[in-house]
Design a protein around this motif. Structure first.
Motif, short mmCIF file in Angstrom:
data_model
loop_
_atom_site.label_atom_id
_atom_site.label_comp_id
_atom_site.label_asym_id
_atom_site.label_seq_id
_atom_site.Cartn_x
_atom_site.Cartn_y
_atom_site.Cartn_z
N TYR A 22 38.10 -18.80 35.83
CA TYR A 22 37.33 -17.57 35.69
C TYR A 22 35.90 -17.77 36.13
O TYR A 22 35.26 -18.77 35.79
CB TYR A 22 37.35 -17.11 34.23
CG TYR A 22 38.73 -16.69 33.79
CD1 TYR A 22 39.28 -15.50 34.23
CD2 TYR A 22 39.48 -17.48 32.94
CE1 TYR A 22 40.54 -15.09 33.84
CE2 TYR A 22 40.74 -17.09 32.54
CZ TYR A 22 41.26 -15.90 33.00
OH TYR A 22 42.51 -15.52 32.61
N LEU A 23 35.37 -16.79 36.87
CA LEU A 23 33.98 -16.78 37.29
C LEU A 23 33.29 -15.60 36.64
O LEU A 23 33.87 -14.52 36.52
CB LEU A 23 33.88 -16.63 38.81
CG LEU A 23 34.47 -17.72 39.68
CD1 LEU A 23 34.34 -17.33 41.14
CD2 LEU A 23 33.76 -19.04 39.44
N ALA A 24 32.06 -15.81 36.21
CA ALA A 24 31.27 -14.73 35.62
C ALA A 24 29.81 -15.00 35.91
O ALA A 24 29.41 -16.12 36.22
CB ALA A 24 31.51 -14.66 34.12
N GLU A 25 29.01 -13.95 35.82
CA GLU A 25 27.57 -14.11 36.01
C GLU A 25 26.94 -14.55 34.71
O GLU A 25 27.32 -14.07 33.64
CB GLU A 25 26.96 -12.79 36.48
CG GLU A 25 27.40 -12.43 37.89
CD GLU A 25 26.51 -11.40 38.53
OE1 GLU A 25 25.39 -11.17 38.04
OE2 GLU A 25 26.95 -10.83 39.53
N PRO A 26 25.99 -15.50 34.77
CA PRO A 26 25.36 -15.96 33.54
C PRO A 26 24.51 -14.87 32.90
O PRO A 26 23.99 -13.98 33.58
CB PRO A 26 24.50 -17.13 33.99
CG PRO A 26 24.37 -17.02 35.44
CD PRO A 26 25.50 -16.21 35.95
N ALA A 27 24.38 -14.94 31.60
CA ALA A 27 23.60 -13.95 30.85
C ALA A 27 22.11 -14.21 31.04
O ALA A 27 21.69 -15.31 31.39
CB ALA A 27 23.95 -14.04 29.38
N GLY A 28 21.31 -13.17 30.83
CA GLY A 28 19.86 -13.35 30.79
C GLY A 28 19.13 -12.93 32.04
O GLY A 28 17.99 -13.32 32.25
N LYS A 29 19.75 -12.12 32.92
CA LYS A 29 19.03 -11.71 34.13
C LYS A 29 19.03 -10.20 34.29
O LYS A 29 19.04 -9.68 35.40
CB LYS A 29 19.65 -12.36 35.36
CG LYS A 29 18.64 -12.38 36.49
CD LYS A 29 19.05 -13.15 37.68
CE LYS A 29 17.93 -13.10 38.69
NZ LYS A 29 18.32 -12.65 39.98
N ARG A 30 19.01 -9.47 33.18
CA ARG A 30 19.04 -8.02 33.25
C ARG A 30 17.68 -7.37 32.96
O ARG A 30 17.32 -6.41 33.60
CB ARG A 30 20.08 -7.47 32.26
CG ARG A 30 21.49 -7.70 32.69
CD ARG A 30 21.90 -6.72 33.75
NE ARG A 30 23.23 -7.02 34.25
CZ ARG A 30 23.53 -7.24 35.52
NH1 ARG A 30 22.59 -7.20 36.43
NH2 ARG A 30 24.75 -7.50 35.89
N HIS A 31 16.97 -7.89 32.01
CA HIS A 31 15.69 -7.26 31.65
C HIS A 31 14.73 -8.33 31.15
O HIS A 31 15.10 -9.48 30.99
CB HIS A 31 15.89 -6.16 30.60
CG HIS A 31 16.52 -6.62 29.35
ND1 HIS A 31 15.81 -6.95 28.24
CD2 HIS A 31 17.83 -6.84 29.03
CE1 HIS A 31 16.65 -7.35 27.28
NE2 HIS A 31 17.87 -7.29 27.73
#
Length: 64
Positions: A22-31
């Motif tokens: 599984y690939l996912a984008e890491p958290a913490g790059k939205r705001h």
């Protein structure tokens, strides 16, 4: 018996590779990006492979 409905939120957040990882984008790059350093935000770009410990939970949510 009711139909099984896969978790629609998980479908949008996770991509399955050809080998079943599984690939996912890491958290913490939205705001609040002004606070974070450029080095940190660059590191958060792209997709990362999720840990094998999380595959059981994701498989259950996706009905695999």
């Amino acid at each position: 018996m009711p139909k099984f409905k896969p978790h629609s939120g998980m479908k949008k957040r996770v991509k399955v590779t050809g080998r079943g990882k599984y690939l996912a984008e890491p958290a913490g790059k939205r705001h609040l990006l002004e606070v974070k350093s450029s080095k940190r935000t660059r590191r958060l770009t792209g997709s990362v492979e999720l840990a094998p410990s999380e595959t059981r939970r994701i498989n259950k949510m996706l009905g695999r």
